[in-house]
Structures are given as C-alpha cells and as structure tokens.
Design a protein around this motif. Structure first.
Motif, PDB file in Angstrom:
ATOM      1  N   ALA A 100       0.860  -1.187   0.000  1.00 60.70           N
ATOM      2  CA  ALA A 100       0.000   0.000   0.000  1.00 60.70           C
ATOM      3  C   ALA A 100       0.896   1.236   0.000  1.00 60.70           C
ATOM      4  CB  ALA A 100      -0.904  -0.001   1.226  1.00 60.70           C
ATOM      5  N   GLY A 101       0.273   2.387  -0.058  1.00 57.41           N
ATOM      6  CA  GLY A 101       0.997   3.644  -0.017  1.00 57.41           C
ATOM      7  C   GLY A 101       1.297   4.169  -1.406  1.00 57.41           C
ATOM      8  N   GLN A 102       1.895   5.359  -1.445  1.00 54.95           N
ATOM      9  CA  GLN A 102       2.229   5.992  -2.709  1.00 54.95           C
ATOM     10  C   GLN A 102       3.577   6.683  -2.588  1.00 54.95           C
ATOM     11  OE1 GLN A 102      -0.942   8.657  -3.739  1.00 54.95           O
ATOM     12  NE2 GLN A 102      -2.382   7.012  -4.173  1.00 54.95           N
ATOM     13  N   ALA A 103       4.496   6.319  -3.433  1.00 55.33           N
ATOM     14  CA  ALA A 103       5.812   6.945  -3.414  1.00 55.33           C
ATOM     15  C   ALA A 103       5.705   8.452  -3.626  1.00 55.33           C
ATOM     16  CB  ALA A 103       6.712   6.310  -4.472  1.00 55.33           C
ATOM     17  N   ALA A 104       4.747   8.896  -4.439  1.00 56.83           N
ATOM     18  CA  ALA A 104       4.556  10.327  -4.682  1.00 56.83           C
ATOM     19  C   ALA A 104       4.194  11.080  -3.405  1.00 56.83           C
ATOM     20  CB  ALA A 104       3.469  10.540  -5.741  1.00 56.83           C
ATOM     21  N   HIS A 105       3.622  10.358  -2.447  1.00 53.15           N
ATOM     22  CA  HIS A 105       3.266  10.954  -1.146  1.00 53.15           C
ATOM     23  C   HIS A 105       4.301  10.618  -0.080  1.00 53.15           C
ATOM     24  CE1 HIS A 105      -0.910  11.113  -2.955  1.00 53.15           C
ATOM     25  NE2 HIS A 105      -0.583  12.375  -2.712  1.00 53.15           N
ATOM     26  N   HIS A 106       5.433  10.075  -0.494  1.00 55.49           N
ATOM     27  CA  HIS A 106       6.596   9.810   0.364  1.00 55.49           C
ATOM     28  C   HIS A 106       6.396   8.694   1.382  1.00 55.49           C
ATOM     29  CE1 HIS A 106       8.368  13.322  -1.480  1.00 55.49           C
ATOM     30  NE2 HIS A 106       7.269  13.987  -1.197  1.00 55.49           N
ATOM     31  N   TYR A 107       5.539   7.723   1.073  1.00 50.84           N
ATOM     32  CA  TYR A 107       5.426   6.566   1.963  1.00 50.84           C
ATOM     33  C   TYR A 107       4.993   5.337   1.181  1.00 50.84           C
ATOM     34  CZ  TYR A 107       0.314   6.332   2.194  1.00 50.84           C
ATOM     35  OH  TYR A 107      -1.014   6.163   1.890  1.00 50.84           O
ATOM     36  N   LEU A 108       5.490   4.187   1.645  1.00 51.78           N
ATOM     37  CA  LEU A 108       5.099   2.885   1.112  1.00 51.78           C
ATOM     38  C   LEU A 108       4.934   1.922   2.276  1.00 51.78           C
ATOM     39  CD1 LEU A 108       7.648   2.550  -1.837  1.00 51.78           C
ATOM     40  CD2 LEU A 108       5.180   3.004  -2.034  1.00 51.78           C
ATOM     41  N   ILE A 109       3.972   1.029   2.163  1.00 51.16           N
ATOM     42  CA  ILE A 109       3.816  -0.053   3.121  1.00 51.16           C
ATOM     43  C   ILE A 109       4.279  -1.315   2.407  1.00 51.16           C
ATOM     44  CG2 ILE A 109       2.252  -1.277   4.670  1.00 51.16           C
ATOM     45  CD1 ILE A 109       2.510   1.813   5.188  1.00 51.16           C
ATOM     46  N   MET A 110       5.257  -1.986   2.999  1.00 51.54           N
ATOM     47  CA  MET A 110       5.848  -3.184   2.408  1.00 51.54           C
ATOM     48  C   MET A 110       5.388  -4.399   3.218  1.00 51.54           C
ATOM     49  SD  MET A 110       7.910  -1.763   0.031  1.00 51.54           S
ATOM     50  CE  MET A 110       9.063  -3.045  -0.404  1.00 51.54           C
ATOM     51  N   LYS A 111       5.206  -5.522   2.532  1.00 55.12           N
ATOM     52  CA  LYS A 111       4.720  -6.725   3.209  1.00 55.12           C
ATOM     53  C   LYS A 111       5.527  -7.936   2.782  1.00 55.12           C
ATOM     54  CE  LYS A 111       0.540  -9.112   4.466  1.00 55.12           C
ATOM     55  NZ  LYS A 111      -0.883  -9.211   4.436  1.00 55.12           N
ATOM     56  N   ASN A 112       5.795  -8.808   3.748  1.00 52.83           N
ATOM     57  CA  ASN A 112       6.440 -10.095   3.518  1.00 52.83           C
ATOM     58  C   ASN A 112       5.706 -11.077   4.421  1.00 52.83           C
ATOM     59  OD1 ASN A 112       8.049 -12.399   3.662  1.00 52.83           O
ATOM     60  ND2 ASN A 112       9.947 -11.254   3.461  1.00 52.83           N
ATOM     61  N   GLY A 113       4.872 -11.933   3.848  1.00 50.90           N
ATOM     62  CA  GLY A 113       4.030 -12.811   4.670  1.00 50.90           C
ATOM     63  C   GLY A 113       3.079 -11.960   5.495  1.00 50.90           C
ATOM     64  N   GLN A 114       3.106 -12.129   6.801  1.00 51.93           N
ATOM     65  CA  GLN A 114       2.256 -11.329   7.697  1.00 51.93           C
ATOM     66  C   GLN A 114       3.001 -10.136   8.297  1.00 51.93           C
ATOM     67  OE1 GLN A 114      -1.200 -11.803   8.300  1.00 51.93           O
ATOM     68  NE2 GLN A 114      -0.777 -12.961   6.440  1.00 51.93           N
ATOM     69  N   THR A 115       4.230  -9.902   7.853  1.00 50.72           N
ATOM     70  CA  THR A 115       5.052  -8.829   8.403  1.00 50.72           C
ATOM     71  C   THR A 115       4.891  -7.563   7.575  1.00 50.72           C
ATOM     72  OG1 THR A 115       6.642 -10.456   9.195  1.00 50.72           O
ATOM     73  CG2 THR A 115       7.394  -8.170   9.068  1.00 50.72           C
ATOM     74  N   LEU A 116       4.574  -6.465   8.248  1.00 50.06           N
ATOM     75  CA  LEU A 116       4.396  -5.172   7.596  1.00 50.06           C
ATOM     76  C   LEU A 116       5.452  -4.182   8.071  1.00 50.06           C
ATOM     77  CD1 LEU A 116       0.532  -4.832   8.027  1.00 50.06           C
ATOM     78  CD2 LEU A 116       1.738  -5.232   5.893  1.00 50.06           C
ATOM     79  N   ILE A 117       5.996  -3.441   7.112  1.00 51.07           N
ATOM     80  CA  ILE A 117       6.934  -2.365   7.408  1.00 51.07           C
ATOM     81  C   ILE A 117       6.472  -1.150   6.619  1.00 51.07           C
ATOM     82  CG2 ILE A 117       9.293  -1.534   7.157  1.00 51.07           C
ATOM     83  CD1 ILE A 117      10.253  -4.402   7.330  1.00 51.07           C
TER      84      ILE A 117
END
Length: 123
Positions: free
Chosen positions: A31-48
């Motif tokens: 999720a998120g938008q690089a144009a808005h300076h944030y991204l949500i990254m996911k690996n399995g159930q782990t979110l960063i």
C-alpha cells in the motif's frame, strides 16, 4: 487488550533506496504511494511502513479494527476503549481525549525507553 494489526513505521532518508533494500529481503509494496513519500511493504504477515521526511524516529504502529491484510475486522476493541484502559493504568497518552465518539481515531504513547507507539484506527 487487543491492539490490532502490527507494523513498524520506519523514518527513512531515501524512500527508493529503502524500497529496493526491503525488496531484496522478500518484501513487496502492499500500500501507499511513493509520490506521497510513503510505502507499506509486506512479507508474509510482516508489515513495514517506509516514511520519508514524515517523522524523526521509528514508530511501533497498531491498527485496531484491521487484520494484517488491512481488512476490517467484524469485532475489535475500539481505539477509545484502548485509550481508556491506558488512562486507567496511568500510562500517559499524548492526547487527553479522542475527538470523535466512534470511527477513526488515534493517539500515541511512549514506552519507558522513549519509543513512540501509535494506536491508529482507520475504521
């Protein structure tokens, strides 16, 4: 007390460099938008969450009402209930009172080492 989905929100200096690094660890953009300076990254159930220029330190984030896929839960402990529990336990919150009686709301606390913990309800 059930705090909801957990993620760590990282204060990053270069969003694209951080994105590339976490992709090498098996994360993908969720999720998120690089144009808005944030991204949500996911690996399995782990979110960063990667946040460029939005805050100074890393933040532990809990989202009442969401599972780890950011899907709304039918039953959950509302952010205002959690806020009340913490006030009764005499844990200082950065917000004395939440604005709305229902729906989205958020507040922050700090652990004994000064780490910020954000309780952020979107539903």
């Amino acid at each position: 007390m059930k705090l909801g989905a957990f993620s760590i929100s990282l204060a990053v200096k270069d969003l694209q460099a951080s994105k590339a690094f976490y992709e090498q660890l098996g994360f993908s953009v969720f999720a998120g938008q690089a144009a808005h300076h944030y991204l949500i990254m996911k690996n399995g159930q782990t979110l960063i969450g990667l946040f460029e220029g939005m805050f100074e330190q890393n933040i532990l984030t809990f989202n009442p009402g969401w599972d780890q896929d950011a899907s709304p839960l039918k039953q959950f402990e509302d952010v205002r209930e959690i806020h009340g529990h913490l006030q009764k336990a005499r844990i200082p919150t950065q917000q004395e009172k939440l604005e709305n009686p229902q729906g989205p709301g958020s507040f922050a606390i700090q652990d004994p080492d000064g780490n910020t913990i954000l309780i952020d309800q979107h539903v």
